[in-house]
Design a protein around this motif. Structure first.
Motif, PDB file in Angstrom:
ATOM      1  N   PRO A 299       0.970  -1.209   0.056  1.00 35.75           N
ATOM      2  CA  PRO A 299      -0.019   0.022  -0.027  1.00 35.75           C
ATOM      3  C   PRO A 299       0.968   1.081  -0.014  1.00 35.75           C
ATOM      4  O   PRO A 299       1.858   1.584   0.921  1.00 35.75           O
ATOM      5  CB  PRO A 299      -0.762  -0.100   1.465  1.00 35.75           C
ATOM      6  CG  PRO A 299      -0.613  -1.552   1.642  1.00 35.75           C
ATOM      7  CD  PRO A 299       0.688  -1.988   1.446  1.00 35.75           C
ATOM      8  N   VAL A 319      -5.462   3.285  -0.277  1.00 30.32           N
ATOM      9  CA  VAL A 319      -4.900   2.173  -0.776  1.00 30.32           C
ATOM     10  C   VAL A 319      -4.198   1.212   0.445  1.00 30.32           C
ATOM     11  O   VAL A 319      -4.431   0.232   0.417  1.00 30.32           O
ATOM     12  CB  VAL A 319      -3.503   2.852  -1.324  1.00 30.32           C
ATOM     13  CG1 VAL A 319      -3.669   3.620  -2.683  1.00 30.32           C
ATOM     14  CG2 VAL A 319      -2.481   3.408  -0.195  1.00 30.32           C
ATOM     15  N   GLY A 323      -5.404  -2.311   0.305  1.00 33.36           N
ATOM     16  CA  GLY A 323      -4.338  -3.463   0.820  1.00 33.36           C
ATOM     17  C   GLY A 323      -4.638  -4.458   1.780  1.00 33.36           C
ATOM     18  O   GLY A 323      -4.516  -5.707   1.689  1.00 33.36           O
ATOM     19  N   ILE A 367      -0.039  -0.779  -4.676  1.00 35.65           N
ATOM     20  CA  ILE A 367      -1.411  -0.040  -4.802  1.00 35.65           C
ATOM     21  C   ILE A 367      -1.198   1.475  -4.553  1.00 35.65           C
ATOM     22  O   ILE A 367      -0.564   1.949  -3.717  1.00 35.65           O
ATOM     23  CB  ILE A 367      -2.360  -0.648  -3.858  1.00 35.65           C
ATOM     24  CG1 ILE A 367      -2.339  -2.387  -3.997  1.00 35.65           C
ATOM     25  CG2 ILE A 367      -3.697  -0.325  -4.157  1.00 35.65           C
ATOM     26  CD1 ILE A 367      -3.057  -3.192  -2.961  1.00 35.65           C
ATOM     27  N   THR A 382      -2.070   0.434 -14.896  1.00 35.99           N
ATOM     28  CA  THR A 382      -1.291  -0.486 -14.125  1.00 35.99           C
ATOM     29  C   THR A 382       0.024  -0.174 -14.632  1.00 35.99           C
ATOM     30  O   THR A 382       0.221  -0.407 -15.873  1.00 35.99           O
ATOM     31  CB  THR A 382      -1.820  -1.853 -14.044  1.00 35.99           C
ATOM     32  OG1 THR A 382      -2.759  -1.939 -13.754  1.00 35.99           O
ATOM     33  CG2 THR A 382      -0.846  -2.662 -13.269  1.00 35.99           C
ATOM     34  N   ILE A 434      -0.325  -0.364  -9.255  1.00 38.38           N
ATOM     35  CA  ILE A 434      -1.627  -0.212  -9.637  1.00 38.38           C
ATOM     36  C   ILE A 434      -2.042   1.200  -9.605  1.00 38.38           C
ATOM     37  O   ILE A 434      -1.871   1.651  -8.330  1.00 38.38           O
ATOM     38  CB  ILE A 434      -2.689  -0.944  -9.034  1.00 38.38           C
ATOM     39  CG1 ILE A 434      -2.294  -2.354  -9.442  1.00 38.38           C
ATOM     40  CG2 ILE A 434      -4.118  -0.830  -9.346  1.00 38.38           C
ATOM     41  CD1 ILE A 434      -2.999  -3.567  -8.556  1.00 38.38           C
ATOM     42  N   LEU A 436      -5.435   2.887  -8.914  1.00 36.24           N
ATOM     43  CA  LEU A 436      -6.876   2.523  -8.936  1.00 36.24           C
ATOM     44  C   LEU A 436      -7.718   3.444  -9.563  1.00 36.24           C
ATOM     45  O   LEU A 436      -8.737   3.187 -10.379  1.00 36.24           O
ATOM     46  CB  LEU A 436      -7.326   2.428  -7.292  1.00 36.24           C
ATOM     47  CG  LEU A 436      -6.535   1.492  -6.529  1.00 36.24           C
ATOM     48  CD1 LEU A 436      -6.859   1.405  -5.133  1.00 36.24           C
ATOM     49  CD2 LEU A 436      -7.061   0.221  -7.128  1.00 36.24           C
ATOM     50  N   ILE A 461      -8.263  -7.197  -7.740  1.00 34.36           N
ATOM     51  CA  ILE A 461      -6.944  -7.496  -7.930  1.00 34.36           C
ATOM     52  C   ILE A 461      -6.685  -8.934  -7.741  1.00 34.36           C
ATOM     53  O   ILE A 461      -5.725  -9.708  -8.346  1.00 34.36           O
ATOM     54  CB  ILE A 461      -6.279  -6.510  -6.645  1.00 34.36           C
ATOM     55  CG1 ILE A 461      -6.229  -5.244  -7.309  1.00 34.36           C
ATOM     56  CG2 ILE A 461      -4.642  -6.994  -6.751  1.00 34.36           C
ATOM     57  CD1 ILE A 461      -5.958  -4.173  -5.901  1.00 34.36           C
TER      58      ILE A 461
END
Length: 472
Positions: A299, A319, A323, A367, A382, A434, A436, A461
């Motif tokens: 995260p 995140v 996570g 993330i 991503t 990533i 988001l 994910i």
């Protein structure tokens, strides 16, 4: 009354409305500047703010140390429960007229049995609430119960709110031990924090964390509507939340006529009468494509580094929530996830890569959430390292995760991109970063504020990772 007097009266009523969260002048799209991330109750207070239960003052402040009146409490409680105000033709209390700024909310709270008047028939809306009264109100509002004795040294077995205070202790609403100070005026921060914890079980304290106990079997909820999840094995325990009919659950133990399941960040219990056994094994078996996979979850940001900040959100909070949920799902699927951080702490980029490398992780998943100068920027993307020795594998992983995220969240597909981010360059395994969505985009931000966002994003994910391994 003179025209000037009418104006002053209106301003005063508007001020009180804002204080209790009944007004809409202060924006719900930013954090309270006087409730920083280091402040006690920061996340709980902002949960209520994001839900529109509280708004604060017109200058954007919350003033957490101010005390709370009974009228303010009625407005916050009814707002948290999603109850509309009750319009009546004849007021219940002689001291709460129909044009009182909180009349409808007070009438609704009384109708629901959350508040009561005094023996003289009055409500005393401007009276400051104390902590004992607050305990009684919150316990009634959220139907909290459990326990017979208090951990507080100043709460005797004869105290008039013993039952309610113990209920708050038992359900993780208040910090245990020391003195509760029942006669002390409750502050806005205290009341809001306790209400948020009652409203959202994930904010509750001292909830036992599920260990990696063996799943006995997988069950399916058979009710046509919803099934209550309780804190303990029995109807006397408070309700933590509910499951929908048809929803699958992993059952870890049987206690009488109750099944023990994982729920939010702790254990929950459901009646076995409404759960049918559908298989002897959950997905937590050696047959799972994720079985024994060591997956590093990173995260981004944390602590002193909030990351992107916009629309009332901080990247580090978004995140981390995703996570932690991903960590739970991977554990349930038989994987061995490793988190680079599991709370609001700052971790250097070098250390994040070291954690993954030392764990000999099979893959690395970082993330993040995006931001842009233009509020029009939106969607999911991503990233992979352009120079990594594992570029081909990383690209395959990125494509599968990104596809699942776009499908699940309904975001714009911005595709897979390349850049030499430090955490991707320094890790030894296939890795992805990533993004988001965009905190700076109102639509993406609204999605991130939804109560089921963490679960939806984490599920996407996890499914992307499963797709990656299934293709091997």
């Amino acid at each position: 009354m003179s025209r000037k007097g009418c104006i002053l009266s209106f301003v005063f009523i508007l001020f009180l409305s804002l204080l209790a969260g009944n007004g809409q002048v202060a924006s719900a799209q930013s954090k309270f500047p006087d409730v920083p991330s280091s402040a006690w109750g920061h996340k709980e207070i902002h949960l209520l703010k994001d839900k529109g239960v509280i708004t604060g003052h017109s200058d954007g402040t919350f003033r957490p140390n101010n005390t709370l009146t009974r009228a303010h409490g009625a407005v916050i409680i009814t707002g948290a429960l999603g109850l509309n105000g009750l319009k009546v033709s004849n007021p219940t209390f002689p001291d709460v007229s129909l044009n009182h700024w909180a009349s409808a909310e007070i009438e609704r709270a009384v109708q629901q049995g959350i508040f009561t008047g005094r023996k003289d028939g009055k409500f005393y809306s401007a009276e400051t609430m104390n902590k004992a009264q607050a305990a009684a109100i919150i316990a009634r509002a959220f139907n909290l119960s459990g326990g017979a004795s208090s951990s507080f040294t100043d709460i005797s077995s004869q105290h008039w709110t013993l039952k309610e205070i113990v209920a708050l202790e038992h359900n993780g609403i208040v910090e245990k031990g020391g003195r509760y100070e029942p006669g002390k005026a409750i502050t806005r921060a205290e009341f809001s924090t306790y209400v948020a914890r009652a409203l959202d079980p994930s904010f509750r304290l001292n909830q036992s964390q599920p260990s990696n106990e063996t799943v006995q079997f997988q069950g399916e909820v058979t009710v046509s509507s919803t099934l209550n999840v309780r804190l303990g094995a029995g109807t006397s325990f408070s309700v933590l939340g509910n499951l929908k009919g048809g929803q699958k659950v992993d059952v870890y133990a049987t206690q009488g006529s109750w099944y023990k399941i994982k729920y939010v960040n702790g254990w929950g219990y459901v009646s076995s009468s409404y759960v049918k056994k559908v298989s002897n094994n959950s997905n937590n078996t050696p047959n799972s494509v994720l079985w024994d996979r060591i997956i590093a979850i990173d995260p981004g940001h944390g602590g002193k580094d909030p990351g992107a900040v916009a629309n009332g959100l901080q990247e580090k909070d978004v995140v981390l929530g995703v996570g932690l949920e991903l960590n739970k799902q991977l554990q349930s699927a038989g994987a061995k996830p490793v988190l680079t951080r599991n709370n609001d702490t700052f971790v250097e980029l070098d250390q994040r890569a070291k954690i993954a490398n030392d764990a000999k992780a099979d893959i690395f998943v970082s993330i993040h959430a995006n931001a842009a100068a233009s509020t029009a920027g939106n969607g999911t993307e991503t990233w992979i390292s352009a120079s990594s020795a594992t570029k081909s594998e990383s690209k395959d992983l990125a494509e599968k995760i990104n596809k699942r995220l776009v499908q699940e969240l309904g975001t714009t597909d911005r595709g897979v991109k390349e850049a030499n981010f430090k955490v991707l360059v320094q890790t030894n395994m296939p890795g992805v970063l990533i993004e988001l969505g965009f905190l700076t985009n109102s639509k993406d931000a609204a999605l991130m504020k939804q109560s089921n966002y963490n679960s939806r994003a984490a599920t996407a994910i996890r499914k992307g990772i499963e797709d990656y391994y299934s293709s091997k």
